[in-house]
Design a protein around this motif. Structure first.
Motif, mmCIF file in Angstrom:
data_model
loop_
_atom_site.group_PDB
_atom_site.id
_atom_site.type_symbol
_atom_site.label_atom_id
_atom_site.label_comp_id
_atom_site.label_asym_id
_atom_site.label_seq_id
_atom_site.Cartn_x
_atom_site.Cartn_y
_atom_site.Cartn_z
ATOM 1 N N SER A 154 38.096 45.820 45.520
ATOM 2 C CA SER A 154 39.606 46.774 45.024
ATOM 3 C C SER A 154 40.416 46.864 46.348
ATOM 4 C CB SER A 154 39.165 48.039 44.463
ATOM 5 O OG SER A 154 38.395 47.674 43.027
ATOM 6 N N ASN B 58 44.819 48.419 47.508
ATOM 7 C CA ASN B 58 45.970 48.746 46.911
ATOM 8 C C ASN B 58 47.144 47.762 47.587
ATOM 9 O OD1 ASN B 58 44.924 51.293 46.507
ATOM 10 N ND2 ASN B 58 45.220 52.211 48.305
ATOM 11 N N THR B 59 48.229 47.654 46.931
ATOM 12 C CA THR B 59 49.233 47.018 47.024
ATOM 13 C C THR B 59 50.378 47.710 47.446
ATOM 14 O OG1 THR B 59 48.241 45.095 45.774
ATOM 15 C CG2 THR B 59 50.608 44.910 46.304
ATOM 16 N N ASP C 267 48.778 44.634 51.640
ATOM 17 C CA ASP C 267 47.589 45.086 50.986
ATOM 18 C C ASP C 267 46.833 45.717 51.955
ATOM 19 O OD1 ASP C 267 48.361 43.746 48.745
ATOM 20 O OD2 ASP C 267 46.999 42.056 49.142
ATOM 21 N N ASP D 299 44.753 49.185 42.885
ATOM 22 C CA ASP D 299 44.143 48.278 41.763
ATOM 23 C C ASP D 299 42.965 48.972 41.004
ATOM 24 O OD1 ASP D 299 43.530 45.315 41.057
ATOM 25 O OD2 ASP D 299 41.734 45.794 42.362
ATOM 26 N N GLY E 80 44.401 50.709 38.409
ATOM 27 C CA GLY E 80 45.566 50.135 37.517
ATOM 28 C C GLY E 80 46.881 50.977 37.492
#
Length: 290
Positions: free
Chosen positions: A2, A4-5, A73, A103, A106
């Protein structure tokens, strides 16, 4: 794994500053720190570290005539780039929009910044209407689209995920709050690990230690309420010894009540499964005589 973007849109007042920031970040994204250092010096920033986090990965930078688009990311527990935004506002940044896709769950979150402050979505659009078509292309031209999708609802507004402050807050102050929150969370986690290790050596369950901490916190909360009640009543009403006596009684009763209530909640004692306990009166199977 997992992650984060993050998408960061950076708007500069000076086109020269925009170009210098573009060159700096494009070289950083290509791991050419030597050239990046050359342009960061021209930009006026104190160091590369003030504009870049070595933990960022999958980074890219592109520029248009109006703004710089930075994408990268991070780990799920990494902080937002508030320190970098603070440094960029010191070097001519006018406004910015940060979008984070989590991520792990979601979900997407957007934050708006203007003139060194974290502001609401509406305040950002009111101050920078010329950039609405860039920031929210799908909503450009749609009047009355306030935060939360007032006309048409959130389902019709892909940008209603904006995280807005109650009032404008300086980026420096927001960064300090975020660092404090992360430091306290880290210290709490380390304290729990140390407690679990200590209780493991003594043969006790770490869960018992956690329950004890929660019960102590509930007791202290009751004591604080009792003290506050006593102080207020003594100051506002006649009958000093009456209120002092009542306050002492509450100082004993409230902590006990809170601890008993907390203990029941932790154990799940809601009385819903009493019928299943041995010795309780409940439905019995009647045996037919043979």
């Amino acid at each position: 794994m997992s992650q984060n973007t993050l998408t960061l849109q950076l708007f500069f007042e000076d086109p020269i500053k925009l170009k210098l920031a573009q060159l700096t970040y494009q070289y950083l994204c290509s791991d050419n720190t030597e050239q990046a250092q050359r342009w960061v010096d021209k930009l006026g920033a104190s160091s590369l570290e003030s504009l870049w986090d070595a933990q960022w990965f999958n980074a890219s930078a592109s520029a248009a005539s109006t703004h710089l688009l930075l994408q990268f990311d991070t780990g799920t527990s990494d902080p937002p780039p508030l320190r970098q935004l603070e440094a960029l506002f010191d070097q001519g940044l006018r406004a910015a929009v940060l979008e984070i896709f989590y991520d792990q769950v979601g979900e997407t979150e957007r934050m708006h910044f203007d003139r060194g402050q974290w502001v609401s979505r509406k305040a950002f659009m009111d101050a920078n209407p010329q950039w609405r078509a860039v920031v929210e292309p799908a909503q450009h031209g749609g009047e009355g689209q306030g935060n939360g999708g007032e006309e048409g609802g959130e389902a019709d507004d892909p940008y209603a995920c904006s995280k807005d402050p109650a009032k404008p807050l300086a980026v420096a102050k927001l960064r300090q709050q975020e660092e404090k929150r992360m430091r306290e969370a880290r210290e709490a986690a380390e304290a729990f690990v140390e407690m679990a290790q200590a209780m493991g050596k003594s043969g006790k369950s770490p869960m018992q230690g956690l329950i004890a901490v929660l019960l102590l916190r509930a007791g202290l909360k009751g004591l604080v309420h009792a003290v506050a009640f006593t102080v207020v009543t003594v100051l506002l009403f006649k009958g000093f010894w009456l209120w002092m006596g009542l306050g002492l009684l509450l100082a004993v009763a409230l902590p006990l009540y809170n601890m008993v209530t907390e203990h029941k909640e932790l154990r799940g004692d809601d009385g819903g499964d009493d019928a299943d306990k041995p010795g309780d009166d409940g439905p019995a199977t009647v045996m037919a005589p043979q």
